[in-house]
Design a protein around this motif. Structure first.
Motif, PDB file in Angstrom:
ATOM      1  N   PHE A   1       0.245  -1.287   0.034  1.00  0.00           N
ATOM      2  CA  PHE A   1      -0.167   0.112  -0.341  1.00  0.00           C
ATOM      3  C   PHE A   1       0.458   0.708   0.121  1.00  0.00           C
ATOM      4  O   PHE A   1       1.474   1.299   0.652  1.00  0.00           O
ATOM      5  CB  PHE A   1      -1.468   0.081   1.218  1.00  0.00           C
ATOM      6  CG  PHE A   1      -1.655  -1.210   1.300  1.00  0.00           C
ATOM      7  CD1 PHE A   1      -0.669  -2.281   2.111  1.00  0.00           C
ATOM      8  CD2 PHE A   1      -2.630  -1.544   1.318  1.00  0.00           C
ATOM      9  CE1 PHE A   1      -1.467  -3.629   2.412  1.00  0.00           C
ATOM     10  CE2 PHE A   1      -3.060  -2.729   1.878  1.00  0.00           C
ATOM     11  CZ  PHE A   1      -3.007  -3.648   2.020  1.00  0.00           C
TER      12      PHE A   1
ATOM     13  N   TYR B   1       0.263   5.117   1.188  1.00  0.00           N
ATOM     14  CA  TYR B   1      -0.893   6.652   1.775  1.00  0.00           C
ATOM     15  C   TYR B   1       0.049   7.461   1.991  1.00  0.00           C
ATOM     16  O   TYR B   1       1.154   7.549   1.546  1.00  0.00           O
ATOM     17  CB  TYR B   1      -0.744   5.931   3.536  1.00  0.00           C
ATOM     18  CG  TYR B   1      -1.488   5.043   3.434  1.00  0.00           C
ATOM     19  CD1 TYR B   1      -0.858   3.243   3.838  1.00  0.00           C
ATOM     20  CD2 TYR B   1      -2.654   4.635   3.951  1.00  0.00           C
ATOM     21  CE1 TYR B   1      -1.935   2.278   4.135  1.00  0.00           C
ATOM     22  CE2 TYR B   1      -3.906   4.246   4.430  1.00  0.00           C
ATOM     23  CZ  TYR B   1      -3.351   2.554   4.477  1.00  0.00           C
ATOM     24  OH  TYR B   1      -3.525   0.957   4.210  1.00  0.00           O
TER      25      TYR B   1
ATOM     26  N   LEU C   1      -5.284   6.802   1.895  1.00  0.00           N
ATOM     27  CA  LEU C   1      -4.482   5.885   0.767  1.00  0.00           C
ATOM     28  C   LEU C   1      -4.724   5.470  -0.346  1.00  0.00           C
ATOM     29  O   LEU C   1      -5.588   7.049  -1.180  1.00  0.00           O
ATOM     30  CB  LEU C   1      -5.910   4.108   1.033  1.00  0.00           C
ATOM     31  CG  LEU C   1      -5.564   3.354  -0.429  1.00  0.00           C
ATOM     32  CD1 LEU C   1      -4.416   2.157   0.087  1.00  0.00           C
ATOM     33  CD2 LEU C   1      -6.721   2.038  -0.456  1.00  0.00           C
TER      34      LEU C   1
ATOM     35  N   PHE D   1      -3.125   0.174  -4.176  1.00  0.00           N
ATOM     36  CA  PHE D   1      -2.969  -0.537  -3.735  1.00  0.00           C
ATOM     37  C   PHE D   1      -2.214  -1.665  -4.253  1.00  0.00           C
ATOM     38  O   PHE D   1      -2.978  -0.968  -5.546  1.00  0.00           O
ATOM     39  CB  PHE D   1      -3.985  -1.597  -2.566  1.00  0.00           C
ATOM     40  CG  PHE D   1      -4.887  -1.933  -3.169  1.00  0.00           C
ATOM     41  CD1 PHE D   1      -6.238  -0.283  -3.066  1.00  0.00           C
ATOM     42  CD2 PHE D   1      -5.710  -2.883  -3.496  1.00  0.00           C
ATOM     43  CE1 PHE D   1      -6.802  -0.688  -3.364  1.00  0.00           C
ATOM     44  CE2 PHE D   1      -6.278  -3.167  -4.838  1.00  0.00           C
ATOM     45  CZ  PHE D   1      -7.676  -2.704  -4.048  1.00  0.00           C
TER      46      PHE D   1
ATOM     47  N   TYR E   1      -0.974  -5.662  -5.329  1.00  0.00           N
ATOM     48  CA  TYR E   1      -0.547  -7.506  -4.887  1.00  0.00           C
ATOM     49  C   TYR E   1      -0.316  -8.199  -5.756  1.00  0.00           C
ATOM     50  O   TYR E   1       0.581  -9.248  -5.457  1.00  0.00           O
ATOM     51  CB  TYR E   1      -2.185  -7.861  -4.911  1.00  0.00           C
ATOM     52  CG  TYR E   1      -3.346  -7.289  -3.784  1.00  0.00           C
ATOM     53  CD1 TYR E   1      -4.691  -7.176  -4.439  1.00  0.00           C
ATOM     54  CD2 TYR E   1      -3.231  -6.489  -2.758  1.00  0.00           C
ATOM     55  CE1 TYR E   1      -5.799  -6.533  -3.363  1.00  0.00           C
ATOM     56  CE2 TYR E   1      -3.548  -5.967  -1.943  1.00  0.00           C
ATOM     57  CZ  TYR E   1      -5.274  -6.109  -2.411  1.00  0.00           C
ATOM     58  OH  TYR E   1      -6.474  -5.400  -1.447  1.00  0.00           O
TER      59      TYR E   1
ATOM     60  N   LEU F   1       4.123   7.035   2.879  1.00  0.00           N
ATOM     61  CA  LEU F   1       3.644   5.705   3.410  1.00  0.00           C
ATOM     62  C   LEU F   1       3.917   4.656   2.844  1.00  0.00           C
ATOM     63  O   LEU F   1       2.789   4.760   2.096  1.00  0.00           O
ATOM     64  CB  LEU F   1       3.763   5.744   4.669  1.00  0.00           C
ATOM     65  CG  LEU F   1       3.421   7.071   5.730  1.00  0.00           C
ATOM     66  CD1 LEU F   1       2.303   7.014   7.080  1.00  0.00           C
ATOM     67  CD2 LEU F   1       4.516   7.186   6.155  1.00  0.00           C
TER      68      LEU F   1
ATOM     69  N   LYS G   1       1.993  -5.637   4.436  1.00  0.00           N
ATOM     70  CA  LYS G   1       0.605  -6.415   4.655  1.00  0.00           C
ATOM     71  C   LYS G   1       1.543  -7.612   5.562  1.00  0.00           C
ATOM     72  O   LYS G   1       1.731  -8.453   4.643  1.00  0.00           O
ATOM     73  CB  LYS G   1      -0.821  -6.741   4.578  1.00  0.00           C
ATOM     74  CG  LYS G   1      -1.900  -7.496   5.417  1.00  0.00           C
ATOM     75  CD  LYS G   1      -3.311  -7.530   5.386  1.00  0.00           C
ATOM     76  CE  LYS G   1      -3.794  -6.664   5.342  1.00  0.00           C
ATOM     77  NZ  LYS G   1      -5.621  -6.452   4.825  1.00  0.00           N
TER      78      LYS G   1
ATOM     79  N   VAL H   1       0.112  -4.957   9.974  1.00  0.00           N
ATOM     80  CA  VAL H   1       0.591  -4.048   8.337  1.00  0.00           C
ATOM     81  C   VAL H   1       1.641  -3.168   9.038  1.00  0.00           C
ATOM     82  O   VAL H   1       1.083  -2.462   9.721  1.00  0.00           O
ATOM     83  CB  VAL H   1      -0.893  -2.874   7.955  1.00  0.00           C
ATOM     84  CG1 VAL H   1       0.046  -1.900   6.775  1.00  0.00           C
ATOM     85  CG2 VAL H   1      -1.815  -3.505   6.978  1.00  0.00           C
TER      86      VAL H   1
ATOM     87  N   PHE I   1       4.201  -0.449   8.400  1.00  0.00           N
ATOM     88  CA  PHE I   1       5.543   1.135   7.456  1.00  0.00           C
ATOM     89  C   PHE I   1       6.092   1.767   7.906  1.00  0.00           C
ATOM     90  O   PHE I   1       6.583   1.090   9.005  1.00  0.00           O
ATOM     91  CB  PHE I   1       3.855   1.899   8.743  1.00  0.00           C
ATOM     92  CG  PHE I   1       2.233   1.582   7.926  1.00  0.00           C
ATOM     93  CD1 PHE I   1       1.479   1.413   8.813  1.00  0.00           C
ATOM     94  CD2 PHE I   1       1.838   2.629   7.155  1.00  0.00           C
ATOM     95  CE1 PHE I   1       0.058   0.697   8.995  1.00  0.00           C
ATOM     96  CE2 PHE I   1       0.449   2.118   7.384  1.00  0.00           C
ATOM     97  CZ  PHE I   1      -0.075   1.386   7.891  1.00  0.00           C
TER      98      PHE I   1
END
Lengths: 115, 112
Positions: B34, B36, B46, B49, B51, B88, B92, B100, B102
């Motif tokens: 992610f 942010y 946010l 994201f 994957y 940021l 996960k 999560v 950071f």
């Protein structure tokens, strides 16, 4: 995404006192998270709160110092107990989407100053 | 200790340029990543994201993921002064626990 509110938005407290921070979500969520962000630092997870069970605390955080309640699927509180100036920080509530995007969304935060 | 590493910056780019923000992560099992944006005095918001390996584009933002290199990046095209913020990176953790991790965040300054 969920809409999250926190109260209070900021507070100035005296050493040795306690402050309870409230987090309200506009939809039911399984997991709620409490983070701390100290000045110039990133987010540090304090604990994870699931409804109906004890909160799970991260290393370095204990229940006596940061008791958490999670009475239902839309609400949680974090108490900062016996405060010292080192507890001055922003405290953030977060929820996990868990369904659509598997992401975390944050509330507006509570800015705490301990004198 | 699972970590997400970012250069804290500041990263300064002129208005209209491409800003490139990078991070690496230590948990090889992480599947979700992610970005942010956090304005001063505000909570993280946010942006994107990702994957899957490769690029994901959303407007002026492109997230890139390379799981083999454990590397995530965010490109901001046509940077605007309003993009000035701390970005940021987050990952996960693998496994059933939804924690999560950071990074410290990279401060971006877009110079008019």
């Amino acid at each position: 995404s969920a809409v999250i509110s926190q109260k209070p938005s900021r507070d100035i407290c005296q050493r040795g006192t306690s402050l309870t921070i409230q987090c309200q979500v506009d939809s039911q969520v399984t997991m709620m998270f409490w983070y701390r962000q100290q000045p110039g630092q990133s987010l540090t997870l304090i604990a994870t709160a699931n409804q109906g069970s004890e909160a799970t605390y991260e290393s370095g955080f204990v229940i006596d110092k940061f008791p958490i309640s999670r009475p239902n699927l839309t609400f949680s509180t974090l108490t900062v107990s016996n405060m010292s100036p080192e507890d001055s920080s922003i405290y953030l509530c977060s929820v996990d989407d868990g369904v659509l995007t598997d992401t975390q969304y944050f509330g507006p935060g509570t800015r705490l100053t301990v004198l | 200790q699972k970590e997400v590493e970012q250069n804290s910056g500041p990263l300064s780019v002129p208005e209209g340029a491409i800003a490139s923000l990078n991070c690496t992560y230590s948990d090889r099992g992480s599947q979700s990543f992610f970005w942010y944006r956090q304005y001063s005095g505000k909570s993280p918001e946010l942006i994107m994201f990702i994957y899957s390996n490769g690029d994901k584009e959303d407007g002026r933002f492109t997230a890139q993921l390379n799981k083999a290199s454990q590397y995530v990046s965010l490109l901001i095209r046509d940077s605007q002064p309003s993009d000035s913020a701390t970005y940021l990176c987050a990952a996960k953790d693998s496994g059933g626990y939804q924690k999560v991790t950071f990074g410290i965040g990279t401060k971006l300054q877009v110079i008019p």
